[in-house]
Design a protein around this motif. Structure first.
Motif, short mmCIF file in Angstrom:
data_model
loop_
_atom_site.label_atom_id
_atom_site.label_comp_id
_atom_site.label_asym_id
_atom_site.label_seq_id
_atom_site.Cartn_x
_atom_site.Cartn_y
_atom_site.Cartn_z
N PRO A 40 0.22 -1.02 -0.08
CA PRO A 40 -0.33 0.40 0.02
C PRO A 40 1.12 1.12 -0.07
O PRO A 40 2.30 1.02 -0.39
CB PRO A 40 -0.68 -0.11 1.28
N ASP B 159 -7.11 6.51 -2.81
CA ASP B 159 -7.83 5.87 -1.61
C ASP B 159 -9.47 6.95 -1.83
O ASP B 159 -9.13 7.59 -2.59
CB ASP B 159 -7.87 5.79 -0.48
N HIS C 178 -6.96 0.68 -3.30
CA HIS C 178 -7.32 -1.04 -2.93
C HIS C 178 -7.59 -2.01 -4.05
O HIS C 178 -6.98 -3.14 -4.15
CB HIS C 178 -8.46 -1.90 -1.86
N GLU D 48 -6.57 -6.11 -3.90
CA GLU D 48 -7.72 -6.76 -2.65
C GLU D 48 -8.88 -6.75 -3.08
O GLU D 48 -9.63 -5.18 -3.63
CB GLU D 48 -7.19 -5.54 -1.23
#
Length: 318
Positions: free
Chosen positions: A53, A185, A65, A69
């Motif tokens: 990250p 993000d 992400h 993920e």
């Protein structure tokens, strides 16, 4: 988690910092940077290597992400090649290393990881890379990453890319799809269900006005995923080609410094205006600093950080 491929040199498993602060660990599928035993970031290889990250000292991840993920609330699933922080370009001898599309199955392959070092305040490693398309090396690259804890509220990630042609001249083409890039993000974006962020550049422009403009640095700012203030900025080094860079800064969270896409960024410029021919025997050096800050843009001291970065030796790969 994606299945990731990594090509490793043998013989080095970990290089601990002398004070057990920053540490580098080399795994089969990644290189991991730790701070007092906790993961700071990791370098993975896909068709383009990427860091994930991007840490805030608050403990939040400031990077996108997906697709690393799955199942993260509110995460968009556009542009699967936008993976946290990466370096690539959309036209190298006509091949698209940015979107991984079109002819030649372009990918940036890692030949090795070397010269790993860590101390209480920083961790450095070097990648030897081949930009391959149609089974042929189009560019070779030596890429140095240095991860540093600048102060208790700030991480710096310095990237130094040294590009050389392989066997023939290499044309880095005029396209907005490049080059040193990151994707922030959800809450730091200007667009999306969770978006509460803003954009600021070194010339005082904000939000959409920063797209396609030339500036020394550009920053996203807003609340992180924990609701605490955060800044993610990219800084351009004055030794870089065509400094100050144009910026591909988008409301959905993409931030990219691009010295090549002139006809996309400048009204009235003809296609090809940003082409750069990298000739045999020549090295193109590009240096960038990523600032990851827990706090506001004022507290991040962006201009002072750029001045510090600008004074670093452009010939020093670390």
């Amino acid at each position: 988690m994606l299945r990731l491929r990594w090509l490793l040199l043998s013989g080095i498993a970990a290089w601990p910092a002398t004070s057990m602060a920053l540490e580098i660990r080399k795994h089969e599928d990644r290189v991991e940077i730790l701070d007092d035993g906790q993961t700071v970031t990791q370098l993975f290889e896909s068709r383009v290597p990427y860091l994930y990250p991007l840490p805030s000292p608050s403990g939040a991840n400031l990077a996108r992400h997906w697709p690393i993920e799955e199942g993260v609330d509110g995460e968009e699933k556009d542009h699967p090649h936008h993976r946290s922080m990466w370096f690539s370009h959309g036209s190298v001898n006509g091949y698209d290393f940015w979107a991984w599309s079109g002819k030649g199955h372009p990918e940036i392959r890692t030949r090795g990881v070397r010269e790993l070092s860590a101390d209480p305040e920083s961790a450095t490693f070097i990648l030897d890379l081949d930009w391959v398309a149609d089974g042929k090396i189009q560019l070779t690259e030596t890429r140095t990453y240095r991860i540093r804890k600048a102060d208790p509220d700030t991480w710096w990630i310095d990237l130094h890319s040294q590009l050389q042609p392989s066997g023939q001249d290499a044309l880095l083409g005029d396209t907005k799809e490049g080059t040193c890039a990151l994707r922030v993000d959800r809450t730091l974006r200007l667009k999306g269900a969770m978006a509460r962020g803003g954009i600021l550049d070194s010339e005082g422009r904000t939000d959409g006005d920063s797209w396609g403009k030339r500036s020394k640095w550009v920053a996203f700012h807003g609340p992180d995923e924990k609701g605490e203030p955060a800044v993610v900025a990219m800084l351009d080094h004055p030794s870089n080609l065509r400094f100050p860079s144009w910026w591909h800064a988008r409301d959905y969270g993409l931030l990219a410094a691009n010295p090549f896409g002139i006809h996309d960024f400048e009204n009235g410029k003809a296609p090809g205006s940003g082409d750069y021919l990298l000739q045999q025997g020549e090295t193109l050096n590009l240096r960038y600093r990523i600032l990851l800050h827990h706090g506001t843009p004022d507290a991040a001291s962006l201009e002072a950080t750029w001045k510090d970065f600008a004074e670093t030796d452009s010939s020093d790969p670390s």
